[in-house]
Design a protein around this motif. Structure first.
Motif, PDB file in Angstrom:
ATOM      1  N   ASP A  98      12.336  -7.993   1.412  1.00  0.00           N
ATOM      2  CA  ASP A  98      11.096  -7.355   1.818  1.00  0.00           C
ATOM      3  C   ASP A  98      11.225  -5.831   1.832  1.00  0.00           C
ATOM      4  OD1 ASP A  98       8.503  -7.712   2.322  1.00  0.00           O
ATOM      5  OD2 ASP A  98       8.721  -8.296   4.425  1.00  0.00           O
ATOM      6  N   LEU A  99      11.834  -5.320   0.785  1.00  0.00           N
ATOM      7  CA  LEU A  99      12.095  -3.888   0.698  1.00  0.00           C
ATOM      8  C   LEU A  99      10.837  -3.045   0.829  1.00  0.00           C
ATOM      9  CD1 LEU A  99      14.194  -1.679   0.151  1.00  0.00           C
ATOM     10  CD2 LEU A  99      13.842  -2.049  -2.290  1.00  0.00           C
ATOM     11  N   VAL A 100       9.769  -3.481   0.183  1.00  0.00           N
ATOM     12  CA  VAL A 100       8.536  -2.693   0.195  1.00  0.00           C
ATOM     13  C   VAL A 100       7.973  -2.577   1.615  1.00  0.00           C
ATOM     14  CG1 VAL A 100       6.135  -2.651  -0.575  1.00  0.00           C
ATOM     15  CG2 VAL A 100       7.947  -3.101  -2.216  1.00  0.00           C
ATOM     16  N   SER A 101       8.008  -3.676   2.364  1.00  0.00           N
ATOM     17  CA  SER A 101       7.542  -3.602   3.757  1.00  0.00           C
ATOM     18  C   SER A 101       8.407  -2.659   4.573  1.00  0.00           C
ATOM     19  CB  SER A 101       7.587  -4.981   4.420  1.00  0.00           C
ATOM     20  OG  SER A 101       6.832  -5.890   3.688  1.00  0.00           O
ATOM     21  N   LYS A 102       9.718  -2.720   4.330  1.00  0.00           N
ATOM     22  CA  LYS A 102      10.620  -1.848   5.074  1.00  0.00           C
ATOM     23  C   LYS A 102      10.322  -0.388   4.785  1.00  0.00           C
ATOM     24  CE  LYS A 102      14.600  -4.958   4.723  1.00  0.00           C
ATOM     25  NZ  LYS A 102      15.855  -5.071   3.927  1.00  0.00           N
ATOM     26  N   LEU A 103      10.054  -0.106   3.528  1.00  0.00           N
ATOM     27  CA  LEU A 103       9.847   1.288   3.148  1.00  0.00           C
ATOM     28  C   LEU A 103       8.478   1.808   3.572  1.00  0.00           C
ATOM     29  CD1 LEU A 103      11.395   1.252  -0.445  1.00  0.00           C
ATOM     30  CD2 LEU A 103      12.389   2.230   1.623  1.00  0.00           C
ATOM     31  N   ARG A 104       7.529   0.901   3.690  1.00  0.00           N
ATOM     32  CA  ARG A 104       6.151   1.287   3.963  1.00  0.00           C
ATOM     33  C   ARG A 104       6.004   2.207   5.171  1.00  0.00           C
ATOM     34  NH1 ARG A 104       0.899  -2.613   4.903  1.00  0.00           N
ATOM     35  NH2 ARG A 104       0.030  -1.407   6.599  1.00  0.00           N
ATOM     36  N   GLU A 105       6.466   1.770   6.326  1.00  0.00           N
ATOM     37  CA  GLU A 105       6.265   2.570   7.539  1.00  0.00           C
ATOM     38  C   GLU A 105       7.041   3.881   7.473  1.00  0.00           C
ATOM     39  OE1 GLU A 105       3.929   1.936   9.642  1.00  0.00           O
ATOM     40  OE2 GLU A 105       3.510   0.150   8.460  1.00  0.00           O
ATOM     41  N   GLU A 106       8.225   3.817   6.877  1.00  0.00           N
ATOM     42  CA  GLU A 106       9.039   5.028   6.843  1.00  0.00           C
ATOM     43  C   GLU A 106       8.462   6.075   5.898  1.00  0.00           C
ATOM     44  OE1 GLU A 106      13.299   4.625   7.044  1.00  0.00           O
ATOM     45  OE2 GLU A 106      13.087   2.479   7.359  1.00  0.00           O
ATOM     46  N   ILE A 107       7.925   5.627   4.802  1.00  0.00           N
ATOM     47  CA  ILE A 107       7.317   6.582   3.868  1.00  0.00           C
ATOM     48  C   ILE A 107       6.038   7.162   4.478  1.00  0.00           C
ATOM     49  CG2 ILE A 107       6.090   6.733   1.652  1.00  0.00           C
ATOM     50  CD1 ILE A 107       8.330   5.079   0.433  1.00  0.00           C
ATOM     51  N   LEU A 108       5.263   6.334   5.157  1.00  0.00           N
ATOM     52  CA  LEU A 108       4.066   6.849   5.830  1.00  0.00           C
ATOM     53  C   LEU A 108       4.453   7.864   6.903  1.00  0.00           C
ATOM     54  CD1 LEU A 108       1.887   3.600   6.115  1.00  0.00           C
ATOM     55  CD2 LEU A 108       1.436   5.606   4.698  1.00  0.00           C
ATOM     56  N   ALA A 109       5.566   7.620   7.582  1.00  0.00           N
ATOM     57  CA  ALA A 109       6.016   8.550   8.620  1.00  0.00           C
ATOM     58  C   ALA A 109       6.451   9.878   8.008  1.00  0.00           C
ATOM     59  CB  ALA A 109       7.157   7.925   9.416  1.00  0.00           C
ATOM     60  N   VAL A 110       7.133   9.805   6.880  1.00  0.00           N
ATOM     61  CA  VAL A 110       7.554  11.023   6.176  1.00  0.00           C
ATOM     62  C   VAL A 110       6.325  11.846   5.772  1.00  0.00           C
ATOM     63  CG1 VAL A 110       8.453  11.810   3.933  1.00  0.00           C
ATOM     64  CG2 VAL A 110       9.800  10.245   5.335  1.00  0.00           C
ATOM     65  N   ILE A 111       5.336  11.179   5.250  1.00  0.00           N
ATOM     66  CA  ILE A 111       4.112  11.885   4.838  1.00  0.00           C
ATOM     67  C   ILE A 111       3.431  12.515   6.061  1.00  0.00           C
ATOM     68  CG2 ILE A 111       1.777  11.556   3.910  1.00  0.00           C
ATOM     69  CD1 ILE A 111       3.030   9.375   2.064  1.00  0.00           C
ATOM     70  N   ALA A 112       3.394  11.760   7.158  1.00  0.00           N
ATOM     71  CA  ALA A 112       2.720  12.260   8.365  1.00  0.00           C
ATOM     72  C   ALA A 112       3.399  13.501   8.934  1.00  0.00           C
ATOM     73  CB  ALA A 112       2.666  11.153   9.421  1.00  0.00           C
ATOM     74  N   LEU A 132       3.112  -1.425  -3.277  1.00  0.00           N
ATOM     75  CA  LEU A 132       2.483  -0.743  -2.158  1.00  0.00           C
ATOM     76  C   LEU A 132       1.728   0.442  -2.737  1.00  0.00           C
ATOM     77  CD1 LEU A 132       2.220  -0.006   0.923  1.00  0.00           C
ATOM     78  CD2 LEU A 132       4.289   1.348   0.622  1.00  0.00           C
ATOM     79  N   ALA A 133       0.466   0.572  -2.384  1.00  0.00           N
ATOM     80  CA  ALA A 133      -0.338   1.697  -2.850  1.00  0.00           C
ATOM     81  C   ALA A 133      -0.904   2.416  -1.639  1.00  0.00           C
ATOM     82  CB  ALA A 133      -1.482   1.191  -3.744  1.00  0.00           C
ATOM     83  N   VAL A 134      -0.640   3.702  -1.570  1.00  0.00           N
ATOM     84  CA  VAL A 134      -1.128   4.512  -0.459  1.00  0.00           C
ATOM     85  C   VAL A 134      -1.987   5.625  -1.026  1.00  0.00           C
ATOM     86  CG1 VAL A 134      -0.474   5.970   1.494  1.00  0.00           C
ATOM     87  CG2 VAL A 134       0.989   4.051   0.851  1.00  0.00           C
ATOM     88  N   HIS A 158      17.974   2.065   2.791  1.00  0.00           N
ATOM     89  CA  HIS A 158      17.791   0.620   2.597  1.00  0.00           C
ATOM     90  C   HIS A 158      18.482   0.068   1.362  1.00  0.00           C
ATOM     91  CE1 HIS A 158      14.992   0.202   5.910  1.00  0.00           C
ATOM     92  NE2 HIS A 158      14.456   1.332   5.533  1.00  0.00           N
ATOM     93  N   VAL A 159      18.762   0.917   0.403  1.00  0.00           N
ATOM     94  CA  VAL A 159      19.383   0.456  -0.836  1.00  0.00           C
ATOM     95  C   VAL A 159      20.540   1.371  -1.183  1.00  0.00           C
ATOM     96  CG1 VAL A 159      18.654  -0.646  -2.972  1.00  0.00           C
ATOM     97  CG2 VAL A 159      16.969   0.536  -1.586  1.00  0.00           C
ATOM     98  N   LYS A 160      21.670   0.772  -1.472  1.00  0.00           N
ATOM     99  CA  LYS A 160      22.793   1.591  -1.926  1.00  0.00           C
ATOM    100  C   LYS A 160      22.763   1.689  -3.441  1.00  0.00           C
ATOM    101  CE  LYS A 160      26.287   0.953   1.663  1.00  0.00           C
ATOM    102  NZ  LYS A 160      27.415   0.114   2.065  1.00  0.00           N
ATOM    103  N   VAL A 161      22.574   2.889  -3.938  1.00  0.00           N
ATOM    104  CA  VAL A 161      22.555   3.067  -5.394  1.00  0.00           C
ATOM    105  C   VAL A 161      23.365   4.302  -5.754  1.00  0.00           C
ATOM    106  CG1 VAL A 161      20.383   1.942  -5.970  1.00  0.00           C
ATOM    107  CG2 VAL A 161      20.353   4.275  -5.130  1.00  0.00           C
TER     108      VAL A 161
END
Lengths: 87, 87
Positions: B35-49, B72-74, A51-54
């Motif tokens: 809306d970077l945080v929303s974008k990352l939310r589902e993908e990070i949860l999927a990685v954890i799962a 975002l706090a999980v 999502h981010v190019k860094v």
């Protein structure tokens, strides 16, 4: 609400960049060599890179593996140039 | 080192569970609807799962979208049963 005091020490508050910070902590009820944080590290960085190019020099990653708690701290500065953002 | 004071309020310190906590913050230099945080939310949860098997009732997700900072706090409780861990 500043929940990221952990990073505040080294923040140079750049004016023209966004910043993405990730903190991850794994608390273990029993001492073990479970390496969940290491496993998640590369995958979470890959998700962010989608999502981010860094550049590498804009990413600061710190890991700390303790007996009971392992932590991962990722601090990314995101240039504001339009074409620096991935779709 | 307790960098997760944010969660401490609601911690019930269960004895027989591991715990995984993730904090994510996106600081924007300019106000925008990125809306970077929303974008990352589902993908990070999927990685954890992929690495931990947890039921929905063991996952607590909080998002806060501010003008300058979105967070975002999980908070995930991981049962210690051997078969509750994914490979």
């Amino acid at each position: 609400m500043n929940i990221f005091r952990f990073f505040a020490k080294e923040s140079s508050a750049p004016a023209a960049r966004d910043r993405l910070q990730v903190l991850l902590a794994h608390e273990r009820a029993s001492v073990g060599d479970n390496d969940l944080v290491s496993k998640l590290r590369e995958e979470i960085l890959a998700v962010i890179a989608k999502h981010v190019k860094v550049g590498d020099d804009q990413v600061n990653v710190k890991m700390d593996r303790g007996d009971q708690v392992s932590t991962l701290a990722v601090d990314i500065e995101i240039p504001l140039e339009k074409d620096a953002r991935a779709a």
